[in-house]
Design a protein around this motif. Structure first.
Motif, PDB file in Angstrom:
ATOM      1  N   LYS A 286      -7.294   6.204  35.355  1.00 21.19           N
ATOM      2  CA  LYS A 286      -5.916   6.569  35.071  1.00 21.19           C
ATOM      3  C   LYS A 286      -5.140   6.680  36.379  1.00 21.19           C
ATOM      4  CE  LYS A 286      -5.117  10.812  33.928  1.00 21.19           C
ATOM      5  NZ  LYS A 286      -5.223  12.051  33.135  1.00 21.19           N
ATOM      6  N   ILE A 287      -5.700   7.420  37.328  1.00 20.77           N
ATOM      7  CA  ILE A 287      -5.030   7.570  38.619  1.00 20.77           C
ATOM      8  C   ILE A 287      -4.955   6.208  39.307  1.00 20.77           C
ATOM      9  CG2 ILE A 287      -5.100   8.727  40.855  1.00 20.77           C
ATOM     10  CD1 ILE A 287      -4.551  10.618  38.581  1.00 20.77           C
ATOM     11  N   GLY A 288      -6.012   5.408  39.154  1.00 25.49           N
ATOM     12  CA  GLY A 288      -6.027   4.073  39.744  1.00 25.49           C
ATOM     13  C   GLY A 288      -4.916   3.198  39.190  1.00 25.49           C
ATOM     14  N   THR A 289      -4.713   3.244  37.864  1.00 22.75           N
ATOM     15  CA  THR A 289      -3.643   2.446  37.250  1.00 22.75           C
ATOM     16  C   THR A 289      -2.292   2.865  37.792  1.00 22.75           C
ATOM     17  OG1 THR A 289      -4.931   2.423  35.221  1.00 22.75           O
ATOM     18  CG2 THR A 289      -2.659   1.688  35.065  1.00 22.75           C
ATOM     19  N   ILE A 290      -2.077   4.190  37.826  1.00 23.95           N
ATOM     20  CA  ILE A 290      -0.782   4.692  38.301  1.00 23.95           C
ATOM     21  C   ILE A 290      -0.549   4.282  39.752  1.00 23.95           C
ATOM     22  CG2 ILE A 290       0.494   6.806  38.835  1.00 23.95           C
ATOM     23  CD1 ILE A 290      -0.839   8.084  36.399  1.00 23.95           C
ATOM     24  N   LEU A 291      -1.580   4.451  40.583  1.00 27.39           N
ATOM     25  CA  LEU A 291      -1.436   4.066  41.989  1.00 27.39           C
ATOM     26  C   LEU A 291      -1.204   2.566  42.122  1.00 27.39           C
ATOM     27  CD1 LEU A 291      -4.054   6.127  44.009  1.00 27.39           C
ATOM     28  CD2 LEU A 291      -1.574   6.117  44.252  1.00 27.39           C
ATOM     29  N   GLY A 292      -1.982   1.779  41.345  1.00 24.09           N
ATOM     30  CA  GLY A 292      -1.836   0.322  41.390  1.00 24.09           C
ATOM     31  C   GLY A 292      -0.419  -0.104  41.055  1.00 24.09           C
ATOM     32  N   LEU A 293       0.116   0.503  40.003  1.00 22.17           N
ATOM     33  CA  LEU A 293       1.489   0.217  39.602  1.00 22.17           C
ATOM     34  C   LEU A 293       2.458   0.567  40.729  1.00 22.17           C
ATOM     35  CD1 LEU A 293       2.353   1.412  36.000  1.00 22.17           C
ATOM     36  CD2 LEU A 293       2.826  -0.783  37.037  1.00 22.17           C
ATOM     37  N   ALA A 294       2.281   1.783  41.254  1.00 17.95           N
ATOM     38  CA  ALA A 294       3.205   2.272  42.277  1.00 17.95           C
ATOM     39  C   ALA A 294       3.183   1.367  43.509  1.00 17.95           C
ATOM     40  CB  ALA A 294       2.843   3.706  42.674  1.00 17.95           C
ATOM     41  N   ILE A 295       1.965   1.055  43.981  1.00 23.18           N
ATOM     42  CA  ILE A 295       1.858   0.233  45.194  1.00 23.18           C
ATOM     43  C   ILE A 295       2.409  -1.164  44.924  1.00 23.18           C
ATOM     44  CG2 ILE A 295       0.228  -0.829  46.796  1.00 23.18           C
ATOM     45  CD1 ILE A 295      -1.529   1.648  46.451  1.00 23.18           C
ATOM     46  N   GLY A 296       2.044  -1.721  43.753  1.00 26.79           N
ATOM     47  CA  GLY A 296       2.524  -3.061  43.411  1.00 26.79           C
ATOM     48  C   GLY A 296       4.041  -3.136  43.388  1.00 26.79           C
ATOM     49  N   ILE A 297       4.656  -2.159  42.726  1.00 29.37           N
ATOM     50  CA  ILE A 297       6.109  -2.178  42.630  1.00 29.37           C
ATOM     51  C   ILE A 297       6.746  -1.923  43.988  1.00 29.37           C
ATOM     52  CG2 ILE A 297       8.100  -0.980  41.641  1.00 29.37           C
ATOM     53  CD1 ILE A 297       6.492  -0.557  39.125  1.00 29.37           C
ATOM     54  N   ALA A 298       6.156  -0.999  44.747  1.00 35.74           N
ATOM     55  CA  ALA A 298       6.737  -0.670  46.050  1.00 35.74           C
ATOM     56  C   ALA A 298       6.699  -1.873  46.991  1.00 35.74           C
ATOM     57  CB  ALA A 298       5.985   0.507  46.674  1.00 35.74           C
ATOM     58  N   ILE A 299       5.602  -2.633  46.940  1.00 35.65           N
ATOM     59  CA  ILE A 299       5.489  -3.766  47.857  1.00 35.65           C
ATOM     60  C   ILE A 299       6.384  -4.922  47.413  1.00 35.65           C
ATOM     61  CG2 ILE A 299       3.957  -5.547  48.746  1.00 35.65           C
ATOM     62  CD1 ILE A 299       1.690  -3.638  48.694  1.00 35.65           C
ATOM     63  N   THR A 300       6.388  -5.218  46.110  1.00 32.52           N
ATOM     64  CA  THR A 300       7.106  -6.421  45.685  1.00 32.52           C
ATOM     65  C   THR A 300       8.567  -6.192  45.338  1.00 32.52           C
ATOM     66  OG1 THR A 300       6.402  -6.052  43.416  1.00 32.52           O
ATOM     67  CG2 THR A 300       4.999  -7.458  44.759  1.00 32.52           C
ATOM     68  N   LEU A 301       8.923  -4.954  44.950  1.00 33.40           N
ATOM     69  CA  LEU A 301      10.298  -4.654  44.518  1.00 33.40           C
ATOM     70  C   LEU A 301      10.845  -5.799  43.653  1.00 33.40           C
ATOM     71  CD1 LEU A 301      11.846  -2.960  47.669  1.00 33.40           C
ATOM     72  CD2 LEU A 301      11.133  -1.902  45.540  1.00 33.40           C
ATOM     73  N   PRO A 302      10.209  -6.010  42.503  1.00 34.67           N
ATOM     74  CA  PRO A 302      10.561  -7.183  41.701  1.00 34.67           C
ATOM     75  C   PRO A 302      11.949  -7.057  41.079  1.00 34.67           C
ATOM     76  CG  PRO A 302       9.075  -5.768  40.480  1.00 34.67           C
ATOM     77  CD  PRO A 302       9.194  -5.157  41.852  1.00 34.67           C
ATOM     78  N   ASP A 303      12.432  -8.191  40.571  1.00 35.78           N
ATOM     79  CA  ASP A 303      13.715  -8.192  39.877  1.00 35.78           C
ATOM     80  C   ASP A 303      13.500  -7.899  38.400  1.00 35.78           C
ATOM     81  OD1 ASP A 303      15.188 -10.941  41.755  1.00 35.78           O
ATOM     82  OD2 ASP A 303      15.238  -8.769  42.067  1.00 35.78           O
ATOM     83  N   LEU A 304      14.428  -7.144  37.820  1.00 38.58           N
ATOM     84  CA  LEU A 304      14.355  -6.866  36.394  1.00 38.58           C
ATOM     85  C   LEU A 304      14.999  -8.027  35.659  1.00 38.58           C
ATOM     86  CD1 LEU A 304      15.613  -3.175  36.499  1.00 38.58           C
ATOM     87  CD2 LEU A 304      13.252  -3.943  36.437  1.00 38.58           C
TER      88      LEU A 304
END
Lengths: 690, 66
Positions: A286-304
């Motif tokens: 659970k913590i891994g998923t949350i961290l993975g999401l956070a790091i992924g979004i922080a690095i890529t800053l994708p477009d909505l």
């Protein structure tokens, strides 16, 4: 000088947040960056925490240096004064579950803006307030549970009725989470293999922890994680082999029965064998998923890519039926306001808090963090091509079962897509198809896979997709088996009111009966959801949302009563405003689910449509014979009855609340029922005197 | 990492927060508590402590969030 600098800093933050909101709301044309959403969220949380939460703390609650239950009892086991950051971690882990990851994904059907506004405004003014107040009040009442506190402040009848409501909510929650897992794993050999592999892995870990290296949870979990990753990779091979793939390709109904059986068995086996090791493993995931999401979004800053507001605010949406008001506020619970947190906030955390002045950080703060998880889930769903999102979340009844029919239907909704896009996405994530994979989990997984694989140049999407599915399925399943145990205890408590012998946890017959009742309860709704032509999530998730928000309303009614008893009447609005909003939303939604004339929304209208057809001897999908037609009618009536029960529970609690408030106002003095305050220097004086 | 340095203390703190995040009980804290409050009794072994805490985690009265 320092003060004006601080003030300047806060004004700048407020302006930044306002700008971010402006960009999100007014943007037209190309897609907007997730960075703006993140900015708006972080600014809202910081301002809410610094100003609103501090206002509640200093004017309304006024914590002081009295000894908390942790310090008074200090037994080294449950009552342990815990350093505030450590306790923050404990409390956040306790409240964070699958909820914030599912609701926002489903609500994205209306665009990113409605969900964002509700999450951010809801958490600051309702959700975090609820968490903070309940934690604080429980700490002042010797860390008693919500049910006990309601019994104390509002009477025995209110307490029992609240417990009935909590049990109903628990049953729906388990059914809905089980349905999410079924939706994610049906027809997915890779996914099913990896999730099935977690059972022997957990048994192995259980044995390891019991006899080989007792207490070394870290080591056991490391072994489990390695084996899990191996299963994940091997799952790909299984899915590629036609023979083995067919073994692990199961129909949704088969999976439902397997889950029901699993829930029963897992909750009666000794906890160290299956439940506990799975739980440890899933906490890491659970913590891994949350961290993975956070790091992924922080690095890529994708477009909505999802528009700010879609046409489905009018209620015609495929994911869930119903207009923006009230159903948006029902669909997103955890992340905005969640009644379940009131149970957790009056559980282990108040027994561990070392100073009541830390309740703001722990109660209000941890909820803000969960809200941030919800925002990340929203972002993840909205970075997908909207056509792909709708292909995944619309039921087969609306888009058919081929990429061709799906592309056509979705084009009719205004989102251009080719059938090739849909089949290519399925191939990219290693699934036979992505159509109608509803329930939020597959959508989140595809989004996560897209975000994370874009860091690596688009490689490994299938791996990241199944990684995300595995993570989510695992910690949902842990909620399922542990939740069935919790439900069993609740049922034993309620049955014990009639037959005291059934209360005993040591009695095997009582144990089995209560567990069977609990599992049958959620199993029923699960099965009904699985055979529902509209996909089940469409029906069940609103029921869960209504139930959860009603529990929140009950918790906030309790908080209002306490505020009146404390004679803080001029500040009671901090609880009354969110309570009123929740009551308006849930009662409207409940009434619509019962009485709305559209059979897609109202249970009774749906039952009417089917009973008319039955009278004419006609068959309507999914019924293939008259017996199944009757089954659909029964399901509708059960759903309607549950809805009516929830409405009755909350209306009763409102009446009890008003009665308690009137009694509190009638007296001149405060009538709080807190434990008598003990201060550190007082106990020193007592020691000297003795 | 030395326990008395600032880095050492920070690392120990981080480990405790991580343990709480993953739901793991703190055996060292319990042993310290036992030594302070019940010096006459030997503290429980790691195995006994974890067994007891595991049972408590799923006991009556504990809830589970969504």
């Amino acid at each position: 000088m320092r003060r004006s600098l601080k003030l300047f800093g806060w004004i700048a933050l407020a302006l930044l947040g306002a700008t971010a909101f402006g960009v999100l709301a007014l943007h037209r044309g190309e897609s907007v960056s997730a960075a703006w959403l993140l900015t708006a969220a972080v600014c809202s949380y910081l301002i809410g925490y610094r100003f609103y939460a501090r206002f509640i703390e200093s004017r309304v609650l006024r914590p002081d240096a009295r000894l908390t239950p942790a310090r008074v009892h200090d037994d080294g086991l449950d009552y342990v004064p815990t350093q505030r950051f450590v306790l923050f971690g404990h409390h956040f882990a306790a409240i964070a579950g699958a909820g914030p990851l599912i609701g926002p994904v489903l609500a994205s059907q209306m665009g990113y803006l409605p969900g964002t506004l509700w999450i951010l405004l809801g958490v600051v003014f309702a959700g975090a307030v609820q968490d903070y107040l309940i934690l604080f009040f429980s700490t002042r009442r010797d860390a008693r549970s919500l049910g006990d506190m309601i019994r104390d402040e509002m009477g025995n009848a209110a307490g029992t009725i609240a417990l009935v409501g909590v049990l109903a909510i628990m049953i729906i929650l388990l059914a809905v989470l089980a349905l999410v897992v079924v939706k994610a794993l049906a027809g997915s050999p890779w996914g099913l293999f990896t999730v099935a592999a977690t059972l022997p892995i957990a048994l192995l870990m259980g044995v390891f922890l019991r006899w080989i290296r007792p207490g070394r949870v870290g080591e056991a979990s490391a072994i489990g994680a390695v084996l899990l990753l191996a299963a994940l990779v091997f799952g790909g091979r299984i899915a590629a082999d036609p023979g083995w793939a067919s073994v692990f390709t199961l129909a949704p109904t088969t999976l439902a029965w397997i889950l029901i059986g699993y829930g029963f068995v897992a909750s009666i086996l000794p906890v160290w064998l299956l439940l506990a090791p799975r739980d440890y493993l899933s906490s890491f995931l659970k913590i891994g998923t949350i961290l993975g999401l956070a790091i992924g979004i922080a690095i890529t800053l994708p477009d909505l890519r999802m528009p700010a507001v879609t046409r489905f605010v009018d209620g015609s949406g495929p994911v869930f039926a119903g207009t923006l008001f009230p159903f948006l506020f029902i669909t997103i619970a955890c992340g905005a306001v969640s009644g379940f947190h009131a149970l957790i906030g009056s559980g282990t955390t108040p027994k561990m808090i070392e100073d009541e002045r830390q309740a703001r950080m722990i109660g209000y703060g941890a909820m803000l963090m969960e809200s941030f998880v919800a925002i990340m889930a929203l972002i993840t769903a909205c970075v997908l091509d909207p056509a792909v999102y709708f292909a995944m979340n619309a039921p087969a009844a609306l888009i058919g079962t081929t990429a061709q029919s799906a592309a056509e239907a979705i084009r009719g909704w205004g989102f251009t897509v080719t059938p090739e896009t849909l089949t290519q996405m399925a191939a990219a994530v290693g699934e036979p198809t992505i159509l109608s994979r509803a329930g939020g989990a597959p959508t989140l997984a595809v989004g996560m896979a897209q975000i994370i694989s874009s860091i690596f140049g688009g490689a490994g999407m299938a791996f990241w997709y199944h990684f995300a599915i595995l993570f989510e399925a695992l910690f949902i399943l842990s909620t399922l088996d542990a939740g069935s145990r919790v439900g069993r205890f609740m049922i034993q408590d309620l049955l014990g009111l009639a037959h005291p012998s059934l209360r005993r946890t040591t009695s095997w017959p009582a144990n089995l009966l209560a567990t069977a009742l609990c599992v049958a309860g959620w199993g029923w709704f699960l099965y009904a959801g699985v055979v529902d032509p509209l996909g089940g999530i469409n029906t069940l998730w609103p029921l869960f949302g209504i139930a959860n928000q009603m529990l929140a309303a009950i918790a906030l009614i309790f908080a209002t009563v306490v505020l009146f008893r404390m004679k803080h009447e001029r500040y009671a609005w901090i609880a009354i405003v969110p309570t009123s909003w929740l009551l308006v939303c849930t009662l409207t939604a409940g009434a619509e689910k019962l009485f709305h004339s559209d059979p897609k929304i109202g249970f009774l209208a749906h039952a009417h449509k089917y009973s008319e057809a039955l009278a004419r001897g006609e068959l309507l999908a999914p019924a293939k014979n008259l017996a199944q037609m009757r089954q659909v009618l029964v399901n509708d009536w059960v759903n309607a009855s549950l809805c009516a029960l929830l409405i009755a529970v909350v209306v009763a609690m409102v009446c009890f609340g008003i009665a308690s408030i009137r009694r509190a106002r009638a007296g001149n003095a405060a009538s709080v029922r807190e434990t008598a305050p003990v201060y550190a220097d007082m106990s020193v004086e007592v020691a000297h005197a003795g | 990492m030395r326990a008395d340095t600032r880095m050492g203390k920070a690392a120990a703190q981080l480990v405790r927060v991580a343990r709480a995040l993953f739901g793991l009980p703190d055996y060292d804290a319990h042993v310290a508590h036992c030594r302070e409050h019940h010096p006459e009794r030997p503290p429980p072994t790691r195995a006994e402590f974890h067994r007891e805490r595991e049972a408590a985690r799923y006991a009556r009265g504990r809830s589970r969030c969504c």
